[in-house]
Design a protein around this motif. Structure first.
Motif, short mmCIF file in Angstrom:
data_model
loop_
_atom_site.label_atom_id
_atom_site.label_comp_id
_atom_site.label_asym_id
_atom_site.label_seq_id
_atom_site.Cartn_x
_atom_site.Cartn_y
_atom_site.Cartn_z
N GLN A 236 -0.58 12.57 17.96
CA GLN A 236 -0.92 13.96 18.13
C GLN A 236 -0.60 14.59 16.95
N ARG A 237 0.34 14.16 15.98
CA ARG A 237 0.57 14.89 14.70
C ARG A 237 -0.63 14.77 13.90
N HIS A 238 -0.99 13.32 13.86
CA HIS A 238 -2.23 13.11 12.71
C HIS A 238 -3.46 13.79 13.30
N THR A 239 -3.66 13.90 14.44
CA THR A 239 -4.83 14.72 15.43
C THR A 239 -4.79 16.31 14.91
N PHE A 240 -3.64 16.66 14.76
CA PHE A 240 -3.63 18.07 14.42
C PHE A 240 -4.00 18.36 12.86
N VAL A 241 -3.56 17.36 12.06
CA VAL A 241 -4.03 17.40 10.63
C VAL A 241 -5.50 17.20 10.67
N ILE A 242 -6.11 16.21 11.31
CA ILE A 242 -7.57 15.88 11.39
C ILE A 242 -8.23 17.29 11.73
N ASP A 243 -7.76 17.85 12.83
CA ASP A 243 -8.52 18.99 13.41
C ASP A 243 -8.42 20.03 12.45
N TYR A 244 -7.50 20.17 11.51
CA TYR A 244 -7.48 21.46 10.31
C TYR A 244 -8.46 20.86 9.45
N VAL A 245 -8.65 19.59 9.13
CA VAL A 245 -9.36 19.01 8.07
C VAL A 245 -11.00 19.30 8.50
N LEU A 246 -11.19 19.01 9.63
CA LEU A 246 -12.69 19.41 10.37
C LEU A 246 -12.87 20.82 10.34
N LYS A 247 -12.14 21.80 10.59
CA LYS A 247 -12.07 23.11 10.50
C LYS A 247 -12.44 23.64 9.15
N ASN A 248 -11.48 23.29 8.15
CA ASN A 248 -11.31 23.97 6.84
C ASN A 248 -12.14 23.15 5.71
N LYS A 249 -12.10 21.67 5.95
CA LYS A 249 -12.90 21.20 5.06
C LYS A 249 -12.56 20.91 3.38
N PRO A 250 -11.21 20.81 3.45
CA PRO A 250 -10.56 20.56 1.92
C PRO A 250 -11.30 19.33 1.32
N VAL A 251 -11.47 19.50 0.04
CA VAL A 251 -12.00 18.58 -1.01
C VAL A 251 -10.78 17.77 -1.29
N LYS A 252 -9.59 18.28 -1.67
CA LYS A 252 -8.55 17.33 -2.42
C LYS A 252 -7.54 17.42 -1.48
N VAL A 253 -7.02 16.27 -0.82
CA VAL A 253 -6.01 16.25 0.06
C VAL A 253 -4.73 15.17 -0.32
N VAL A 254 -3.49 15.58 -0.30
CA VAL A 254 -2.43 14.63 -0.55
C VAL A 254 -1.40 14.69 0.87
N ASP A 255 -1.11 13.44 0.92
CA ASP A 255 -0.09 13.17 1.97
C ASP A 255 1.10 12.79 1.23
N LEU A 256 2.18 13.66 1.43
CA LEU A 256 3.47 13.28 0.88
C LEU A 256 4.30 12.46 2.01
N GLY A 257 5.06 11.29 1.48
CA GLY A 257 5.60 10.43 2.52
C GLY A 257 4.63 9.75 3.29
N CYS A 258 3.62 9.16 2.64
CA CYS A 258 2.61 8.46 3.27
C CYS A 258 2.96 7.24 4.09
N CYS A 259 4.04 6.58 3.54
CA CYS A 259 4.56 5.34 4.22
C CYS A 259 3.67 4.16 4.44
N GLU A 260 3.24 3.93 5.85
CA GLU A 260 2.26 2.74 5.80
C GLU A 260 0.75 3.29 5.94
N CYS A 261 0.55 4.72 5.26
CA CYS A 261 -0.73 5.23 5.04
C CYS A 261 -1.66 5.27 6.34
N THR A 262 -1.01 5.49 7.51
CA THR A 262 -1.58 5.64 8.63
C THR A 262 -2.56 6.65 8.80
N LEU A 263 -2.04 7.92 8.10
CA LEU A 263 -2.83 9.13 8.18
C LEU A 263 -4.22 9.02 7.21
#
Length: 439
Positions: free
Chosen positions: A14-41
């Motif tokens: 659900q947390r990842h889906t929240f981020v993906i929904d934001y990406v779909l709506k706002n279409k960012p070009v550069k994205v960084v995930d802090l604390g990416c750990c196992e890189c699932t997102l």
């Protein structure tokens, strides 16, 4: 109170889906995930075409390295590249350190990260993310401690590495201070619904703050940031470049493959004699500019009526670099020639089919879109060693042999040039208009 059911879908999804929904709506070009750990997102975000630069940062480099292979391009990315651009960069480093390579991003995500920091490091995190990196937007999620009593048997924090877990009021207080200090505004929400009747009193399981910079034009959210301050404490673990048609080398390879594929298809249909007047009745004759000429339709239909036959292109035919006369032709289309030892031997005639580039360019959308123009297509094909063109560069030449030879693989590429296919060998030759029915 009823026991808390399992979340469906799982809370992390659900947390990842929240981020993906934001990406779909706002279409960012550069994205960084802090604390990416196992890189699932990151694995999910790489499929979103708007993103051109995707970065993951984690203090545990060993864990990130184990997942690098899951971020490499798929075979389909190479077989069917698009004009989308994507580079993935993975770093080992602390989110309390400033690194110039992370300045000016469109979106920074911090999913269940800050609760792993000490309260002193949270201040450093705030300064680095909002004061130094200055992204257009930041998504921060963290556990809501007010929700914890709903977990049966839970005492203390949800994870042994958590340094704190904020209430909704504590999270709001921190977020508003960040906005006031660094020029952001924030919207509060969350994921993980509480059981019916308790949502208002306990809130979401994971609380989320979506921060947006108030003066976006003051940022430096360009694709490649200015590294003039020279601060690079992070260790680059891996940089992965995805194949893109914006890369001229990849574009040329894919374009040539596309041309050769369709040319072979046309050659096969031509030789097998699939000629039908109804198939070409409405076909236009394409000029070099790809424009139709309706006056040529009747001429085209007449030309296509006759079945193709193998015909000599001249009085002499050249085989394997040696000129032989037509009267030396043996049985079954073999040619009598003299080898280097003066011995006579027969060999199968090498024939070719001429496929006009104008028809390929006009008839296949990918060929025309990727090449841009017919003249540009001709230049690209001329530079490729796998492609043979006619002497005037107007047609693609393809081999055809009615009988397979055991020594076919021994033929050299320069034999094709020496054979003089366009003028002096036995060919299947077509006028440009002859091909229209096969596009």
């Amino acid at each position: 109170m009823d026991p808390l059911p399992f979340f469906s879908p799982p809370l992390h999804s659900q947390r990842h889906t929240f981020v993906i929904d934001y990406v779909l709506k706002n279409k960012p070009v550069k994205v960084v995930d802090l604390g990416c750990c196992e890189c699932t997102l990151l694995q999910k975000l790489r499929f979103h075409h708007a993103i051109q630069l995707l970065v993951g940062v984690d203090i545990d480099g060993a864990t990130v390295k184990k997942k690098i292979h899951e971020l490499t391009p798929l075979s389909t990315d190479y077989l069917q590249p698009t004009f989308d651009q994507l580079r993935i960069e993975l770093y080992e480093g602390s989110v309390t350190q400033k690194d110039a390579r992370l300045k000016g991003f469109d979106l920074v995500t911090s999913i269940e990260l800050i609760e792993h920091l000490s309260l002193a490091d949270v201040e450093g995190f705030s300064e680095v993310v909002f004061g130094y990196m200055t992204p257009v937007a930041v998504i921060v999620s963290t556990p809501n401690s007010e929700f914890n009593p709903l977990f049966p048997g839970l005492t203390g924090f949800r994870h042994s590495d958590h340094k704190f877990e904020w209430t909704r009021a504590e999270f709001r207080s921190w977020a508003l201070k960040v906005c006031l200090r660094y020029g952001y505004e924030v919207e509060f929400t969350g994921v993980g619904q509480a059981p019916p009747g308790t949502q208002q009193s306990v809130g979401f399981c994971s609380q989320i703050g979506v921060f947006r910079r108030i003066n976006e034009q003051d940022g430096c959210n360009v694709l490649f940031s200015d590294d003039s301050d020279g601060v690079f404490p992070y260790t680059l673990l891996k940089s992965i470049e995805y194949p893109s048609l914006r890369d001229n080398n990849i574009l040329r390879k894919v374009l040539v493959s596309e041309v050769l594929y369709w040319a072979e298809q046309m050659k096969t249909r031509w030789i097998e004699g699939f000629i039908d007047r109804s198939d070409i009745a409405n076909t236009l004759y394409y000029t070099e500019d790809g424009e139709g000429d309706c006056d040529r339709v009747s001429e085209l239909c007449t030309a296509m009526e006759d079945k193709l036959t193998a015909a000599a292109c001249g009085a002499e035919m050249q085989q394997c670099g040696r000129v032989v006369s037509e009267d030396q032709e043996g049985e079954d289309g073999d040619v009598l020639r003299t080898n280097s030892k003066g011995q006579e031997e027969f060999s199968q005639l090498r024939r070719c089919v001429s496929v006009p580039l104008a028809v390929l360019w006009a008839g296949y959308p990918k060929v025309s879109a990727w090449s841009g123009s017919l003249s540009n297509l001709r230049l690209i094909l001329m530079e490729d060693t796998k492609v043979k063109l006619s002497q005037d560069g107007s047609a693609l030449l393809l081999y055809h042999q009615e009988q397979e030879e055991e020594d076919h693989d021994d033929l050299k590429d320069d034999d094709f040039e020496d054979s003089g296919c366009t003028e002096a060998s036995q060919c299947y030759h077509s006028a440009e208009e002859d091909w229209e029915a096969y596009v």
